[in-house]
Design an enzyme around this catalytic site. Structure first.
Site, PDB file in Angstrom:
ATOM      1  N   GLU A   1      18.530   8.372 -20.526  1.00 35.55           N
ATOM      2  CA  GLU A   1      18.850   7.603 -21.737  1.00 35.55           C
ATOM      3  C   GLU A   1      19.179   6.151 -21.406  1.00 35.55           C
ATOM      4  O   GLU A   1      18.860   5.237 -22.158  1.00 35.55           O
ATOM      5  CB  GLU A   1      20.002   8.271 -22.484  1.00 35.55           C
ATOM      6  CG  GLU A   1      19.576   9.600 -23.082  1.00 35.55           C
ATOM      7  CD  GLU A   1      20.696  10.330 -23.807  1.00 35.55           C
ATOM      8  OE1 GLU A   1      20.467  10.830 -24.910  1.00 35.55           O
ATOM      9  OE2 GLU A   1      21.811  10.420 -23.243  1.00 35.55           O
TER      10      GLU A   1
ATOM     11  N   TYR B   1      14.189  11.428 -28.817  1.00 36.89           N
ATOM     12  CA  TYR B   1      14.115  12.867 -28.550  1.00 36.89           C
ATOM     13  C   TYR B   1      15.124  13.585 -29.441  1.00 36.89           C
ATOM     14  O   TYR B   1      15.395  14.750 -29.269  1.00 36.89           O
ATOM     15  CB  TYR B   1      14.407  13.149 -27.076  1.00 36.89           C
ATOM     16  CG  TYR B   1      13.521  12.345 -26.136  1.00 36.89           C
ATOM     17  CD1 TYR B   1      12.280  12.833 -25.741  1.00 36.89           C
ATOM     18  CD2 TYR B   1      13.909  11.089 -25.682  1.00 36.89           C
ATOM     19  CE1 TYR B   1      11.451  12.089 -24.909  1.00 36.89           C
ATOM     20  CE2 TYR B   1      13.088  10.343 -24.847  1.00 36.89           C
ATOM     21  CZ  TYR B   1      11.863  10.849 -24.466  1.00 36.89           C
ATOM     22  OH  TYR B   1      11.051  10.103 -23.636  1.00 36.89           O
TER      23      TYR B   1
ATOM     24  N   CYS C   1      13.384 -12.034  -8.564  1.00 32.07           N
ATOM     25  CA  CYS C   1      13.102 -10.610  -8.453  1.00 32.07           C
ATOM     26  C   CYS C   1      12.163 -10.365  -7.269  1.00 32.07           C
ATOM     27  O   CYS C   1      10.938 -10.313  -7.417  1.00 32.07           O
ATOM     28  CB  CYS C   1      12.475 -10.113  -9.751  1.00 32.07           C
ATOM     29  SG  CYS C   1      12.223  -8.346  -9.771  1.00 32.07           S
TER      30      CYS C   1
HETATM   31  C1  LIG Z   1      18.853   5.777 -25.863  1.00 34.84           C
HETATM   32  C2  LIG Z   1      19.246   7.108 -26.379  1.00 34.84           C
HETATM   33  C3  LIG Z   1      20.481   6.965 -27.191  1.00 34.84           C
HETATM   34  C4  LIG Z   1      18.119   7.731 -27.140  1.00 34.84           C
HETATM   35  C5  LIG Z   1      18.333   9.169 -27.549  1.00 34.84           C
HETATM   36  N1  LIG Z   1      18.400  10.072 -26.443  1.00 34.84           N
HETATM   37  C6  LIG Z   1      17.195   9.588 -28.463  1.00 34.84           C
HETATM   38  O1  LIG Z   1      16.528  10.547 -28.224  1.00 34.84           O
HETATM   39  O2  LIG Z   1      16.963   8.960 -29.462  1.00 34.84           O
END
Ligand SMILES: CC(C)C[C@H](N)C(=O)O
Length: 555
Positions: free
Chosen positions: A526, A450, A202
């Site tokens: 995400e 979220y 890296c």
């Molecule tokens: C990694 C994602 C699937 C997480 C999703 N946006 C959440 O708020 O849990």
């Protein structure tokens, strides 16, 4: 000549130490910035050809050493380039003016102004990245924190900016590990970071910590490679190698070997080192997993040719190898199917009807299937400048399921040695406060949600997130016996498993094509979220093995 060099040299060092410029107090910032302007002006006007004379100095002992100090004249604009992207608006604006000025005046003196070659990520379009002057106050404060800590707003921080709560935990822990109270000398800490990042070639992290090593007063000659470092540090290499790729092989004998003899490690020092190693192994995964690009002052991060404007079409995207093991028809589940499956699984409550043998069987199934999944086939040629920090580059991850007999190693039962009940207090005992910091970070990454999925709102994503976390532990042979591993197969399709396996175990092989081919309906934030879980699950996995070995050694 030497006088000139010394002068510039010291200034360079102080420039690199951005602290006064990176100050919360506006007046302090202004003062520091004025000093820089003066320095630059002196350089531009005070000597006939200051930059040319510097050019002839190919290497400087003391600060700089191996980091292309011969290119000092390039560093001034470099430094200014960093400031252009700092989270302080006043400083940003002033720097822009100064750079413009420099462009005009510098031309006649042969001064070249570097241009930024990349965006922050090879994978994520720039307009989707959280901007330096984000209106979100918490994120803005964190960017400032990061800038003050690291002398720059680095690309990792900016990408993590999607998840401020996590970023907060991350920065606190990293700051403590590298610059807080702790048993290891500061330059050791950065050198250990280099050794760890080297396991995945890296160069991003190697470059960053090469600079930090120098700033911490490290001996530049160590940067010519592992053969020049003290024996004590070199002794750490074996455990670095195993920990990075096959942590299940770590035993109390490794700990015993390091803690006795002449140049021995105290248990506290060793615990500090082990945490640093795991932190940087896991961070290497994040760097590749999110396609983090070289910093503007690092090789591959800038150009002097007029043409290039920032683009996402750099090396990583060209990598898309035709022989990718990710199948085109890999069957990305899509959000609707994923939601449907989560709903079904929640209703079925299957785990209550399963015997512990059946649960074990499920674990073994997933583990064996994982061994069948080939990670990315794109094997990069190791870079020479990183290879000097690597021994046995061919020692890589091997499937836990294929660990073979001579030393038939059982899977690691998280119930017998868990982070919460054992690792946490073990870490705190030998290196105070670190357990708590890590615990906050694990908890944050594990529970972060979220309640969204792509464009959908109010979604409980627990099941998907657990599957990701537990799958990573599964590849390391760590088993949670209250989890039904059949869920992993429902939640993660084959390509996604291949992506997770690649980023966790062979991150240097990941291509943009592979990043694009999974979680297609997810937002970039995400995908970064998944990478955070990956980082933390890997880190925790490595720590479980190494801290357990420390415990076994002590009892
Ligand atoms: C990694 C994602 C699937 C997480 C999703 N946006 C959440 O708020 O849990």
């Amino acid at each position: 000549m030497e006088g000139l060099m010394d002068g510039v040299y010291r200034d360079e060092a102080s420039l690199r130490f951005l602290h006064p410029v990176a100050n919360r107090d506006r007046n302090v910032r202004k003062h520091a910035f004025d000093a820089i302007v003066k320095t630059v002006e002196t350089w531009l006007t005070g000597y006939a050809t200051p930059f040319n004379s510097l050019e002839s100095i190919s290497s400087v002992n003391g600060i700089g050493g191996n980091i292309a100090i011969g290119k000092l004249q390039e560093r001034v604009p470099d430094f200014l380039r960093l400031l252009v992207e700092c989270p302080f608006k006043d400083l940003r604006d002033k720097t822009k003016c100064l750079l413009d000025d420099l462009k005009k005046k510098g031309k006649s003196k042969g001064l070249k102004i570097p241009k930024r070659l990349n965006n922050v990520s090879f994978f994520i379009p720039e307009n989707k990245i959280i901007s330096v002057d984000t209106k979100d106050e918490q994120t803005q404060m964190l960017f400032i924190d990061a800038f003050i800590q690291n002398n720059r707003l680095d690309h990792i921080t900016q990408v993590m900016g999607y998840h401020p709560h996590y970023l907060d935990c991350f920065l606190r822990t990293q700051q403590y590990l590298l610059r807080g109270d702790g048993p290891l000398p500061y330059h050791y800490r950065h050198y250990i970071a280099i050794m760890a990042a080297g396991r995945h070639q890296c160069s991003y992290l190697v470059n960053l910590h090469t600079q930090e090593f120098i700033l911490a007063g490290g001996d530049p000659s160590w940067l010519s490679g592992l053969h020049t470092i003290p024996q004590k540090l070199r002794d750490l290499y074996e455990i670095n190698k195993i920990l990075a790729h096959r942590p299940w092989l770590i035993s109390k004998d490794h700990i015993a070997k390091l803690t006795k003899g002449k140049d021995n490690w105290s248990v506290s020092e060793l615990v500090h080192a082990l945490i640093l190693l795991s932190h940087f192994h896991a961070l290497s995964s994040f760097v590749y997993g999110c396609g983090i690009t070289p910093e503007v002052d690092h090789e591959g991060g800038y150009t002097y040719s007029g043409k290039s404007s920032p683009s996402n079409s750099n090396s990583a995207s060209k990598h898309s190898s035709p022989s990718s093991s990710f199948s085109e028809s890999g069957g990305d589940l899509g959000i609707d199917v994923l939601m449907e499956r989560m709903k079904k699984l929640t209703e079925s409550d299957e785990i209550n009807d399963m015997t512990s043998e059946e649960l074990l069987q499920q674990f073994e199934n997933v583990e064996n299937q994982s061994a069948e999944i080939t990670a990315s086939a794109n094997i990069p040629t190791p870079r020479k400048d990183v290879l000097k920090f690597v021994v046995e580059p061919d020692f890589v991850y091997q499937d836990f399921a294929k660990r073979g007999t001579p030393c038939d190693i059982p899977s690691f039962r998280a119930q017998e040695y868990s982070w919460e009940d054992h690792g946490f207090s073990m870490a705190n005992r030998y290196y105070s406060e670190i357990g708590t910091l890590l615990d906050d970070k694990f908890t944050c990454a594990y529970n972060l949600t979220y309640y969204t999925l792509g464009d959908k709102m109010n979604v409980d994503t627990t099941m998907f997130r657990r599957a990701v976390w537990n799958y990573i532990h599964c590849m390391y042979g760590i088993r949670h016996d209250d989890y039904n591993y059949a869920e992993v197969n429902q939640m993660l399709e084959r390509n996604l498993k291949a992506y997770i396996k690649t980023v966790t175990c062979y991150p240097e092989r990941l291509t943009k094509k592979e990043y694009d081919s999974v979680m297609r309906e997810f937002k970039h934030s995400e995908k970064v979220h998944v990478n955070l879980m990956l980082l933390e699950a890997r880190l925790q996995g490595e720590l479980l093995y190494s801290l357990r070995a420390v415990m076994q050694h002590m009892t």
